[in-house]
Design a protein around this motif. Structure first.
Motif, short mmCIF file in Angstrom:
data_model
loop_
_atom_site.label_atom_id
_atom_site.label_comp_id
_atom_site.label_asym_id
_atom_site.label_seq_id
_atom_site.Cartn_x
_atom_site.Cartn_y
_atom_site.Cartn_z
N PRO A 1 -3.98 0.57 -1.29
CA PRO A 1 -2.41 0.58 -0.98
C PRO A 1 -1.93 -0.43 -2.00
CG PRO A 1 -3.76 0.80 1.19
CD PRO A 1 -5.08 0.73 0.49
N SER A 2 -0.90 0.05 -2.23
CA SER A 2 0.54 -0.85 -2.67
C SER A 2 1.76 -0.31 -2.86
CB SER A 2 0.17 -0.76 -4.17
OG SER A 2 1.10 -1.08 -4.57
N THR A 3 3.23 -1.15 -2.51
CA THR A 3 4.26 -0.79 -2.74
C THR A 3 4.96 -1.12 -4.15
OG1 THR A 3 4.74 -0.40 -0.34
CG2 THR A 3 6.01 -0.89 -1.82
N ARG A 4 4.93 -2.51 -3.80
CA ARG A 4 5.32 -3.94 -5.26
C ARG A 4 4.31 -2.84 -6.34
NH1 ARG A 4 6.84 -5.63 -0.81
NH2 ARG A 4 4.19 -4.94 -0.28
N THR A 5 2.87 -3.25 -6.63
CA THR A 5 2.51 -2.70 -7.39
C THR A 5 2.29 -1.38 -8.77
OG1 THR A 5 1.40 -5.03 -7.26
CG2 THR A 5 0.60 -3.93 -9.15
N ARG A 6 3.13 -0.89 -7.52
CA ARG A 6 2.43 0.95 -7.96
C ARG A 6 3.78 1.04 -8.27
NH1 ARG A 6 3.27 5.26 -5.94
NH2 ARG A 6 3.60 4.93 -3.67
N ARG B 1 -5.34 0.14 -9.88
CA ARG B 1 -6.00 -0.44 -7.93
C ARG B 1 -7.22 -0.04 -7.56
NH1 ARG B 1 -2.36 -3.18 -3.77
NH2 ARG B 1 -1.28 -5.00 -5.80
N HIS C 1 -5.74 -10.05 -9.58
CA HIS C 1 -4.21 -9.29 -9.02
C HIS C 1 -3.54 -10.25 -10.53
CE1 HIS C 1 -1.06 -7.07 -8.61
NE2 HIS C 1 -0.96 -7.46 -7.22
N GLN D 1 0.86 -9.75 -11.48
CA GLN D 1 0.61 -10.65 -10.00
C GLN D 1 0.72 -11.89 -9.91
OE1 GLN D 1 2.40 -9.60 -6.90
NE2 GLN D 1 2.54 -11.44 -6.35
N PRO E 1 2.82 -13.70 -1.72
CA PRO E 1 3.12 -12.45 -3.22
C PRO E 1 3.51 -10.97 -2.50
CG PRO E 1 0.80 -12.67 -2.32
CD PRO E 1 2.36 -13.69 -2.02
N LEU E 2 4.02 -10.84 -1.27
CA LEU E 2 4.16 -9.75 -0.27
C LEU E 2 2.46 -8.50 -0.40
CD1 LEU E 2 8.17 -9.23 -1.02
CD2 LEU E 2 6.87 -10.40 0.85
N PRO E 3 2.50 -7.56 0.44
CA PRO E 3 3.28 -7.85 1.81
C PRO E 3 3.20 -8.72 3.04
CG PRO E 3 1.58 -5.79 1.94
CD PRO E 3 1.36 -6.62 0.61
N1 CP Z 1 2.18 -7.81 -4.27
C1 CP Z 1 1.11 -6.58 -3.80
O1 CP Z 1 0.00 -6.78 -4.57
O2 CP Z 1 2.27 -6.19 -2.98
P1 CP Z 1 1.29 -4.56 -3.05
O3 CP Z 1 -0.03 -4.13 -2.40
O4 CP Z 1 2.63 -3.85 -2.31
O5 CP Z 1 1.58 -3.79 -4.34
#
Ligand code: CP
Length: 334
Positions: free
Chosen positions: A54-59, A107, A135, A138, A272-274
């Motif tokens: 799972p990923s939001t930002r990185t993807r 990832r 990462h 990041q 780094p979020l989330p």
């Molecule tokens: N910071 C980070 O890697 O966020 P995601 O898991 O949303 O990609």
């Protein structure tokens, strides 16, 4: 380092002058990321964006960064929707997808998996996170953010004081960031975690051997009067069971009251979020959202700049971006 055609798998690849070069290119990407102007420098190029975790930002930011340079994105998300679920090897997947793509971002939940994949790839591969290991993109965006945030207070990374808080064992972002910080001078690091989730010894040794001051503690309040507080989530996906992770969730919560009492008036807050905003975790409270020193969304924005820079560098067009400039015909609210 000559980045053209190179994989970006680990922060260990970089020297300090490489970081300065990447940050310089990232800075030049700002007008494109802010839609002041467009570029078609990667028109016709394809990014294979492979996210098996799972990923939001990185993807999404990898995809946006490539689009902003004029390229196209093809992606697969989740292990079950790929042929890895049918037993295909990373090597075979890499051989196939690399013939469809000019560069690949990936990832995967296993340590070393992205490097294994890169062995079968005929195009550059950029590590978007491999298990609890690394990462690197990041870490670059974190360091770029630290540099910018400290500059606003006329401070530098050399000589700064940073507190890293939370799951320092499983959090790959703090491993990669620490390795980059080791290249700087006279940094004081407070590493705050439950003792079972402490920063790995090899990371602490690298920092100490580079001459930095490292303080290890399982108490948060006494250790956050720093220039930067880098808060992290308990990485529940790395634990054997949810019950095991639950033992640690909610132990280190930064909120407005604690910030006001224990941090400096200008301590920059990063994550780094989330962030885990569920009530039993809540390591970074919403009551800090209006605090001007909360840098978490500026940090996420910087991810686009860094990833644009890395694509431009690995594809050998870093110095040609402006040459392929064109207007933005729509009304941008950025
Ligand atoms: N910071 C980070 O890697 O966020 P995601 O898991 O949303 O990609």
């Amino acid at each position: 380092m000559n980045f053209t055609g190179q994989h970006i798998l680990s922060v260990n690849q970089f020297e300090r002058e490489d970081l300065e070069y990447i940050f310089n290119i990232a800075q030049k990407m700002e007008p494109y990321a802010h839609r002041k102007v467009r570029t078609k420098v990667l028109e016709g190029a394809i990014l294979g964006n492979l996210f098996f975790e799972p990923s939001t930002r990185t993807r999404v930011s990898f995809g946006c960064a490539f689009n902003l340079l004029g390229g196209e994105v093809r992606e697969t998300t989740g292990m079950q929707s790929s042929a890895l679920a049918k037993g295909e090897s990373l090597y075979d997947t890499a051989r196939v997808v690399s013939s469809y793509s000019d560069v690949i971002a990936m990832r995967h939940p296993d340590t070393g998996s992205v490097a294994e994949f890169a062995e079968g790839s005929r195009v550059p591969v950029i590590n978007g996170g491999d298990g609890a290991n690394e990462h690197p993109t990041q870490a670059l965006l974190d360091l770029y953010t630290i540099d910018k945030e400290l500059a606003a207070f006329e401070q530098k990374i050399d000589g700064m004081h940073i507190a890293m808080v939370g799951d320092l064992k499983n959090g790959r972002t703090v491993h990669s960031l620490s390795k980059l910080l080791a290249m700087y001078k006279n940094i004081h690091l407070n590493l705050v975690s439950p003792s079972e989730l402490a920063m790995p010894d090899y990371v602490v040794s690298a920092l100490e051997n580079a001459g930095h001051k490292v303080t290890i503690s399982d108490k948060m309040e006494q250790n956050i009067d720093a220039d930067i507080v880098y808060q992290t989530r308990i990485q529940e996906e790395r634990f054997e069971s949810q019950d095991e992770a639950n033992k640690y969730r909610g132990q280190f919560r930064l909120n407005n009251e604690i910030y006001t009492k224990y941090c400096k008036s200008n301590t920059v807050i990063m994550h780094p979020l989330p962030r885990d905003s569920r009530s039993d975790a809540n390591e970074l409270d919403n009551d800090l959202n209006q605090n001007p020193n909360l840098a978490i969304f500026r940090q996420a924005d910087n991810g686009v700049l860094i990833r644009m820079a890395l694509f431009a560098m690995t594809l050998g067009v870093a110095e040609k971006v402006d040459k392929y400039q064109c207007d933005v015909p729509w009304v941008s609210s950025k």
